[in-house]
Design a protein around this motif. Sequence first.
Motif, mmCIF file in Angstrom:
data_model
loop_
_atom_site.group_PDB
_atom_site.id
_atom_site.type_symbol
_atom_site.label_atom_id
_atom_site.label_comp_id
_atom_site.label_asym_id
_atom_site.label_seq_id
_atom_site.Cartn_x
_atom_site.Cartn_y
_atom_site.Cartn_z
ATOM 1 N N GLU A 110 0.832 -1.202 0.000
ATOM 2 C CA GLU A 110 0.000 0.000 0.000
ATOM 3 C C GLU A 110 0.873 1.260 0.000
ATOM 4 O OE1 GLU A 110 -2.475 0.072 3.429
ATOM 5 O OE2 GLU A 110 -3.648 1.783 2.727
ATOM 6 N N GLU A 111 1.896 1.246 0.841
ATOM 7 C CA GLU A 111 2.818 2.380 0.916
ATOM 8 C C GLU A 111 3.639 2.479 -0.376
ATOM 9 O OE1 GLU A 111 3.162 4.888 2.753
ATOM 10 O OE2 GLU A 111 5.206 5.606 2.398
ATOM 11 N N HIS A 113 2.706 1.582 -3.306
ATOM 12 C CA HIS A 113 1.790 2.110 -4.306
ATOM 13 C C HIS A 113 1.669 3.632 -4.181
ATOM 14 C CE1 HIS A 113 -1.448 1.709 -7.212
ATOM 15 N NE2 HIS A 113 -2.137 2.587 -6.501
ATOM 16 N N ARG A 114 1.506 4.089 -2.951
ATOM 17 C CA ARG A 114 1.380 5.530 -2.690
ATOM 18 C C ARG A 114 2.639 6.274 -3.159
ATOM 19 N NH1 ARG A 114 2.200 9.315 0.411
ATOM 20 N NH2 ARG A 114 3.767 8.266 1.685
ATOM 21 N N ARG A 115 3.802 5.681 -2.856
ATOM 22 C CA ARG A 115 5.069 6.317 -3.219
ATOM 23 C C ARG A 115 5.293 6.343 -4.736
ATOM 24 N NH1 ARG A 115 9.907 5.747 0.662
ATOM 25 N NH2 ARG A 115 9.004 6.166 2.684
ATOM 26 N N LYS A 117 2.937 6.437 -7.062
ATOM 27 C CA LYS A 117 2.045 7.473 -7.609
ATOM 28 C C LYS A 117 2.635 8.862 -7.389
ATOM 29 C CE LYS A 117 -1.336 4.867 -8.929
ATOM 30 N NZ LYS A 117 -1.756 4.767 -10.307
ATOM 31 N N GLU A 118 3.108 9.083 -6.170
ATOM 32 C CA GLU A 118 3.629 10.402 -5.806
ATOM 33 C C GLU A 118 4.897 10.737 -6.605
ATOM 34 O OE1 GLU A 118 3.752 11.589 -1.460
ATOM 35 O OE2 GLU A 118 5.875 11.629 -1.933
ATOM 36 N N SER A 151 11.082 7.820 -5.120
ATOM 37 C CA SER A 151 10.155 6.936 -4.404
ATOM 38 C C SER A 151 10.786 6.397 -3.117
ATOM 39 C CB SER A 151 9.704 5.773 -5.297
ATOM 40 O OG SER A 151 10.800 4.957 -5.636
#
Length: 223
Positions: A110-111, A113-115, A117-118, A151
């Motif tokens: 989950e983390e 994935h967030r990273r 995207k960011e 990332s």
Amino acid sequence: TKIFEVRSLSYTYPDGRQALRGVNLEVFSGEAVAIIGPNGAGKSTLLLALAGLIPVEGEVLYKGRHLNGLKDPRRLEIGILFQDPDTQLFSLTVYEDVAFGPRQMGFSEEEVHRRVKEALEKVGLSGFEERSPHHLSFGERRRVALATVLSMQPDVLLLDEPTSNLDPRARKQFLELMKGLRLTRIVATHDLELAYETADRVVVLYQGKVVACGRPSDVILNE
Ligand code: ADP
Ligand code: ADP
């Protein structure tokens, strides 16, 4: 706070070529520093020394301490964008390449994935997740390579000639991207516009020595 403190740094390649001769340098948190100078001045070698990738004479302190060899976990805090993006891309998709670093660091999917995207958003490549890096333009590959570093959320970023081999449009894009990065960084470049437009401080290297240092407007003549 001081991120890097370099004292009397010298480095000689195994073939006897002396690339750095008594360099002194300090880099503070939040600063954007440009290292400029002609080909062969020692810029790339200085970045390798800052990253702890070569054994040097003299001292390179990262946050007040020596990096303790390649196994030092603090090395992950230092991100490097190498000149050739293809040395940093090896996966089948952009997503996998950008996810690789944070996965190695043990973050949850989950983390990760967030990273991803960011990081892709920061380099202007949102939507490129499922593309193959090898079918992208050179400028896009360089930005993916940067995303693979971002990332990992490094505390400091080292960039080696990040605008080399870019066409004028891709170069402008990269300049704008750099202006938007809120990250302590050191960029080695002979692109004077990049130095002028995106650095707080410019260090001029010549034959392995620092020959000038100051604000871009004092060091570089803006015609
Ligand atoms: P710059 O990045 O400013 O072009 P470098 O750090 O690449 O400068 O090179 C500094 C000096 O070290 C040059 O004289 C170069 O020829 C030499 N050098 C760079 N890499 C190597 C190497 N792998 N082996 C031997 N000499 C090298
Ligand atoms: P896992 O094995 O649980 O998938 P890894 O961290 O080993 O986790 O790999 C994460 C992703 O990075 C995988 O999708 C894998 O394909 C890719 N990957 C890992 N190591 C390499 C490598 N050496 N070369 C290319 N891709 C790699």
